[in-house]
Scaffold this active site. Structure first.
Site, PDB file in Angstrom:
ATOM      1  N   TYR A 157      38.386  25.818 -40.217  1.00  0.00           N
ATOM      2  CA  TYR A 157      38.472  25.767 -41.676  1.00  0.00           C
ATOM      3  C   TYR A 157      39.456  26.821 -42.174  1.00  0.00           C
ATOM      4  O   TYR A 157      40.358  26.535 -42.957  1.00  0.00           O
ATOM      5  CB  TYR A 157      37.089  25.987 -42.295  1.00  0.00           C
ATOM      6  CG  TYR A 157      37.076  25.871 -43.798  1.00  0.00           C
ATOM      7  CD1 TYR A 157      37.062  24.626 -44.417  1.00  0.00           C
ATOM      8  CD2 TYR A 157      37.090  27.008 -44.616  1.00  0.00           C
ATOM      9  CE1 TYR A 157      37.060  24.511 -45.804  1.00  0.00           C
ATOM     10  CE2 TYR A 157      37.085  26.903 -45.993  1.00  0.00           C
ATOM     11  CZ  TYR A 157      37.076  25.653 -46.583  1.00  0.00           C
ATOM     12  OH  TYR A 157      37.078  25.552 -47.958  1.00  0.00           O
ATOM     13  N   SER A 158      39.278  28.056 -41.697  1.00  0.00           N
ATOM     14  CA  SER A 158      40.184  29.131 -42.096  1.00  0.00           C
ATOM     15  C   SER A 158      41.627  28.827 -41.694  1.00  0.00           C
ATOM     16  O   SER A 158      42.560  29.028 -42.479  1.00  0.00           O
ATOM     17  CB  SER A 158      39.747  30.455 -41.459  1.00  0.00           C
ATOM     18  OG  SER A 158      38.530  30.913 -42.013  1.00  0.00           O
TER      19      SER A 158
END
Length: 262
Positions: A173-174
């Protein structure tokens, strides 16, 4: 003069992930300010129902389009359909985000197929949509592309707020959200001579009935003392979609209640 600055009348705005938590709010606000909204998502029935509701409620044109944004052919078909029906695309909101079966798996055990699935939506999908829509905008010599990133694209998540809960935030996600910020700045310079503005919004955590313990810990880390409500990102989208931001490009607008300043 004030209303005119944010007026989107006759603007054609395409929103990916349009039937999701934030996507719905974006579509409502954009329609409320006069835009003809294209609701794009994977469920055709949901897209069409939402489009019908928008058109009836706001008196605008709205179209629901089913498209897998990870598929280049489907993206091309989507843009072609919109241009055929409405003649142009003025704004693209790259809002779609993906999850996978093992989305919350530990980093050491994270399956490659899950990494690739999330990346294919969050980053590759945004690339394909920007590529196809950008070609059309270049012909028009105008346009605004808005990528929805995250504060976790610019700072590391505090792992402590996830302890004792059933959720976390995975590395993919990051990484994908950081990639969106990089894509934003690249395209802002690449298409500047075509009068295409490209910006990014990085929201903080949005309340979505998460566990009480998580909400409490997250809120304590935020100067405003709470998570965002789902409608509190729409103003940022409206700003970047409208002429109010006519001299803004390559910018990452952080909407996080102050999370990143502590």
């Amino acid at each position: 003069m004030k209303d005119k600055m944010f007026d989107l009348a006759e603007k054609v705005v395409l929103v990916t992930g349009g039937t999701g938590l934030l996507g719905k709010e974006f579509c409502e606000t954009l329609s409320d300010y006069g835009a003809n909204v294209i609701v794009v998502d994977l469920n055709e029935s949901d897209c069409k129902k939402q489009a019908e509701s928008l058109a009836k409620k706001y008196g605008t044109k709205a179209i629901g389009v089913k498209a897998d944004i990870t598929n280049r052919n489907e993206v091309a078909k989507m843009v072609s359909e919109v241009v055929k029906k409405l003649g142009k695309v003025d704004v693209l909101v790259n809002n779609a985000a993906g999850k996978s079966k093992n989305f919350y798996a530990k980093f050491e055990d994270y399956p490659l197929e899950d990494w690739e699935k999330v990346m294919s939506v969050n980053l590759t999908g945004a690339f394909l949509c920007a590529q196809a829509v950008g070609k059309q905008m270049a012909k028009q010599n105008s346009g605004s592309i808005i990528n929805i990133s995250s504060v976790y694209g610019i700072k590391a998540p505090d792992q402590r707020i996830y302890k004792g809960t059933k959720i976390n935030t995975p590395a993919v996600y990051s990484a994908s959200k950081a990639g969106l910020i990089g894509l934003t700045t690249y395209l802002a310079t690449y298409w500047a001579d075509k009068n295409i503005r490209v910006n990014c919004i990085s929201p903080g955590g949005v309340f979505n009935n998460q566990e009480n313990e998580f909400v409490k810990k997250y809120s304590e880390k935020t100067p405003l003392g709470r998570m965002a409500n789902k409608n509190e990102l729409s103003g940022a989208v409206l700003f970047l979609a409208s002429d109010a931001s006519s001299y803004v490009t390559g910018h990452n607008l952080v909407v996080d209640g102050g999370l990143t300043i502590w």
